[in-house]
Design a protein around this motif. Sequence first.
Motif, PDB file in Angstrom:
ATOM      1  N   GLN A   8       0.807  -1.204   0.000  1.00 10.27           N
ATOM      2  CA  GLN A   8       0.000   0.000   0.000  1.00 10.27           C
ATOM      3  C   GLN A   8       0.853   1.272   0.000  1.00 10.27           C
ATOM      4  O   GLN A   8       0.302   2.367   0.070  1.00 10.27           O
ATOM      5  CB  GLN A   8      -0.925  -0.015   1.217  1.00 10.27           C
ATOM      6  CG  GLN A   8      -1.944  -1.151   1.173  1.00 10.27           C
ATOM      7  CD  GLN A   8      -2.725  -1.261   2.459  1.00 10.27           C
ATOM      8  OE1 GLN A   8      -2.217  -0.985   3.539  1.00 10.27           O
ATOM      9  NE2 GLN A   8      -3.971  -1.682   2.359  1.00 10.27           N
ATOM     10  N   MET A   9       2.162   1.120  -0.074  1.00  5.57           N
ATOM     11  CA  MET A   9       3.010   2.300  -0.067  1.00  5.57           C
ATOM     12  C   MET A   9       2.759   3.143  -1.314  1.00  5.57           C
ATOM     13  O   MET A   9       2.705   2.617  -2.429  1.00  5.57           O
ATOM     14  CB  MET A   9       4.483   1.901  -0.015  1.00  5.57           C
ATOM     15  CG  MET A   9       4.938   1.377   1.332  1.00  5.57           C
ATOM     16  SD  MET A   9       5.118   2.689   2.542  1.00  5.57           S
ATOM     17  CE  MET A   9       6.607   3.479   1.955  1.00  5.57           C
ATOM     18  N   PRO A  10       2.586   4.456  -1.164  1.00  6.02           N
ATOM     19  CA  PRO A  10       2.449   5.317  -2.339  1.00  6.02           C
ATOM     20  C   PRO A  10       3.776   5.418  -3.075  1.00  6.02           C
ATOM     21  O   PRO A  10       4.826   5.085  -2.536  1.00  6.02           O
ATOM     22  CB  PRO A  10       2.043   6.667  -1.733  1.00  6.02           C
ATOM     23  CG  PRO A  10       2.631   6.641  -0.361  1.00  6.02           C
ATOM     24  CD  PRO A  10       2.564   5.205   0.097  1.00  6.02           C
ATOM     25  N   ARG A  11       3.731   5.908  -4.305  1.00  3.30           N
ATOM     26  CA  ARG A  11       4.940   6.013  -5.114  1.00  3.30           C
ATOM     27  C   ARG A  11       5.097   7.421  -5.653  1.00  3.30           C
ATOM     28  O   ARG A  11       4.110   8.086  -6.006  1.00  3.30           O
ATOM     29  CB  ARG A  11       4.897   4.993  -6.257  1.00  3.30           C
ATOM     30  CG  ARG A  11       4.891   3.551  -5.762  1.00  3.30           C
ATOM     31  CD  ARG A  11       5.110   2.556  -6.874  1.00  3.30           C
ATOM     32  NE  ARG A  11       4.055   2.552  -7.867  1.00  3.30           N
ATOM     33  CZ  ARG A  11       3.938   1.621  -8.812  1.00  3.30           C
ATOM     34  NH1 ARG A  11       4.831   0.645  -8.898  1.00  3.30           N
ATOM     35  NH2 ARG A  11       2.953   1.685  -9.685  1.00  3.30           N
ATOM     36  N   ALA A 111      -3.628   6.639   7.167  1.00  5.68           N
ATOM     37  CA  ALA A 111      -2.269   6.213   7.524  1.00  5.68           C
ATOM     38  C   ALA A 111      -1.860   4.968   6.755  1.00  5.68           C
ATOM     39  O   ALA A 111      -0.722   4.860   6.273  1.00  5.68           O
ATOM     40  CB  ALA A 111      -2.179   5.964   9.035  1.00  5.68           C
ATOM     41  N   GLN A 112      -2.763   4.021   6.607  1.00  7.94           N
ATOM     42  CA  GLN A 112      -2.449   2.803   5.860  1.00  7.94           C
ATOM     43  C   GLN A 112      -2.229   3.107   4.387  1.00  7.94           C
ATOM     44  O   GLN A 112      -1.297   2.588   3.763  1.00  7.94           O
ATOM     45  CB  GLN A 112      -3.579   1.774   6.022  1.00  7.94           C
ATOM     46  CG  GLN A 112      -3.725   1.196   7.421  1.00  7.94           C
ATOM     47  CD  GLN A 112      -2.677   0.154   7.752  1.00  7.94           C
ATOM     48  OE1 GLN A 112      -1.740  -0.070   6.990  1.00  7.94           O
ATOM     49  NE2 GLN A 112      -2.812  -0.489   8.896  1.00  7.94           N
ATOM     50  N   SER A 113      -3.060   3.953   3.813  1.00  5.33           N
ATOM     51  CA  SER A 113      -2.946   4.219   2.375  1.00  5.33           C
ATOM     52  C   SER A 113      -1.658   4.960   2.034  1.00  5.33           C
ATOM     53  O   SER A 113      -1.164   4.858   0.916  1.00  5.33           O
ATOM     54  CB  SER A 113      -4.162   5.008   1.877  1.00  5.33           C
ATOM     55  OG  SER A 113      -4.170   6.315   2.405  1.00  5.33           O
ATOM     56  N   TYR A 114      -1.102   5.704   3.015  1.00  6.91           N
ATOM     57  CA  TYR A 114       0.138   6.439   2.782  1.00  6.91           C
ATOM     58  C   TYR A 114       1.371   5.721   3.352  1.00  6.91           C
ATOM     59  O   TYR A 114       2.462   6.270   3.321  1.00  6.91           O
ATOM     60  CB  TYR A 114       0.041   7.839   3.390  1.00  6.91           C
ATOM     61  CG  TYR A 114      -0.640   8.839   2.479  1.00  6.91           C
ATOM     62  CD1 TYR A 114       0.103   9.678   1.655  1.00  6.91           C
ATOM     63  CD2 TYR A 114      -2.024   8.932   2.427  1.00  6.91           C
ATOM     64  CE1 TYR A 114      -0.518  10.589   0.813  1.00  6.91           C
ATOM     65  CE2 TYR A 114      -2.660   9.842   1.584  1.00  6.91           C
ATOM     66  CZ  TYR A 114      -1.891  10.665   0.780  1.00  6.91           C
ATOM     67  OH  TYR A 114      -2.509  11.553  -0.063  1.00  6.91           O
ATOM     68  N   GLY A 115       1.196   4.507   3.850  1.00  4.10           N
ATOM     69  CA  GLY A 115       2.343   3.776   4.385  1.00  4.10           C
ATOM     70  C   GLY A 115       2.901   4.391   5.651  1.00  4.10           C
ATOM     71  O   GLY A 115       4.087   4.245   5.939  1.00  4.10           O
ATOM     72  N   MET A 116       2.064   5.076   6.414  1.00  2.39           N
ATOM     73  CA  MET A 116       2.522   5.698   7.658  1.00  2.39           C
ATOM     74  C   MET A 116       2.657   4.694   8.796  1.00  2.39           C
ATOM     75  O   MET A 116       3.311   4.983   9.810  1.00  2.39           O
ATOM     76  CB  MET A 116       1.547   6.799   8.083  1.00  2.39           C
ATOM     77  CG  MET A 116       1.451   7.966   7.116  1.00  2.39           C
ATOM     78  SD  MET A 116       0.122   9.088   7.613  1.00  2.39           S
ATOM     79  CE  MET A 116       0.251  10.373   6.378  1.00  2.39           C
ATOM     80  N   ILE A 117       2.017   3.536   8.653  1.00  4.67           N
ATOM     81  CA  ILE A 117       2.113   2.492   9.671  1.00  4.67           C
ATOM     82  C   ILE A 117       3.269   1.576   9.301  1.00  4.67           C
ATOM     83  O   ILE A 117       3.241   0.912   8.271  1.00  4.67           O
ATOM     84  CB  ILE A 117       0.808   1.673   9.776  1.00  4.67           C
ATOM     85  CG1 ILE A 117      -0.378   2.603  10.007  1.00  4.67           C
ATOM     86  CG2 ILE A 117       0.917   0.640  10.882  1.00  4.67           C
ATOM     87  CD1 ILE A 117      -0.301   3.403  11.281  1.00  4.67           C
ATOM     88  N   GLN A 118       4.292   1.566  10.127  1.00  5.12           N
ATOM     89  CA  GLN A 118       5.475   0.749   9.896  1.00  5.12           C
ATOM     90  C   GLN A 118       5.558  -0.289  11.010  1.00  5.12           C
ATOM     91  O   GLN A 118       5.905   0.035  12.157  1.00  5.12           O
ATOM     92  CB  GLN A 118       6.727   1.623   9.889  1.00  5.12           C
ATOM     93  CG  GLN A 118       6.727   2.695   8.807  1.00  5.12           C
ATOM     94  CD  GLN A 118       7.033   2.120   7.442  1.00  5.12           C
ATOM     95  OE1 GLN A 118       7.904   1.277   7.299  1.00  5.12           O
ATOM     96  NE2 GLN A 118       6.319   2.588   6.428  1.00  5.12           N
ATOM     97  N   PRO A 119       5.222  -1.570  10.736  1.00  7.43           N
ATOM     98  CA  PRO A 119       5.163  -2.585  11.788  1.00  7.43           C
ATOM     99  C   PRO A 119       6.443  -2.721  12.606  1.00  7.43           C
ATOM    100  O   PRO A 119       6.389  -3.088  13.778  1.00  7.43           O
ATOM    101  CB  PRO A 119       4.858  -3.870  11.010  1.00  7.43           C
ATOM    102  CG  PRO A 119       4.124  -3.390   9.798  1.00  7.43           C
ATOM    103  CD  PRO A 119       4.773  -2.086   9.435  1.00  7.43           C
TER     104      PRO A 119
END
Length: 214
Positions: A8-11, A111-119
């Motif tokens: 889901q990381m944006p580019r 947050a998920q759509s922009y890759g803001m959540i980093q496990p």
Amino acid sequence: MTDTTQAQMPRLNEQAPAFNAPTTHGQKTLEDYRGKWLVLFSHPADFTPVCTTEFIAFAKKQDDFAAMNTELLGLSIDSHYSHIAWMLNIKEKFGVEIKFPIIADLNMKVAQSYGMIQPGASDTAAVRATFIIDPEGVLRAMVYYPMNAGRSVDEIHRLLVALQTADENSCAMPENWKPGQPVIVPTPKTPEEAEARASEGYETVDWYFSTRML
């Protein structure tokens, strides 16, 4: 649990993920910022010291961003009421008013759509991610910081100025470029262009490295 964050990381140089989210200034969508640059930035949590220093820095720099046709938009996985209470606390304790909106991303959708959540950092809090989005809604830059180190708001502003200047002048920017310094001329695309480069009036070190003043 399957980790889908990377998928889901944006580019860069693609359309930024659309959103429609509640903020301290009412409902906001990405389309609301069409025609302006947008700095969208996330923080791990309200009422935390590092995040407080960052918000104070963004608030103090807001007029400088506005002069660049740029809006600020914060985000964390806290409630609308937590954001309001924190804003009032910053004003009371630090004498700084937070005038830009903050997204209350309780469902973590933005947050998920922009890759803001980093496990590797947290499954329930956004890292210090910053996204620069241009007036056409295209994602132009992404900068990630860890939980325990605050980002440089001055660097984000410098990067924005560099991007806008590069767009306006069809050039590239050297390391740590600031206004008033030389910019890099695009590299020749053919042997003939490379041979001609030395006579084109630029400050040329070699055919692939030329600079000019704006």
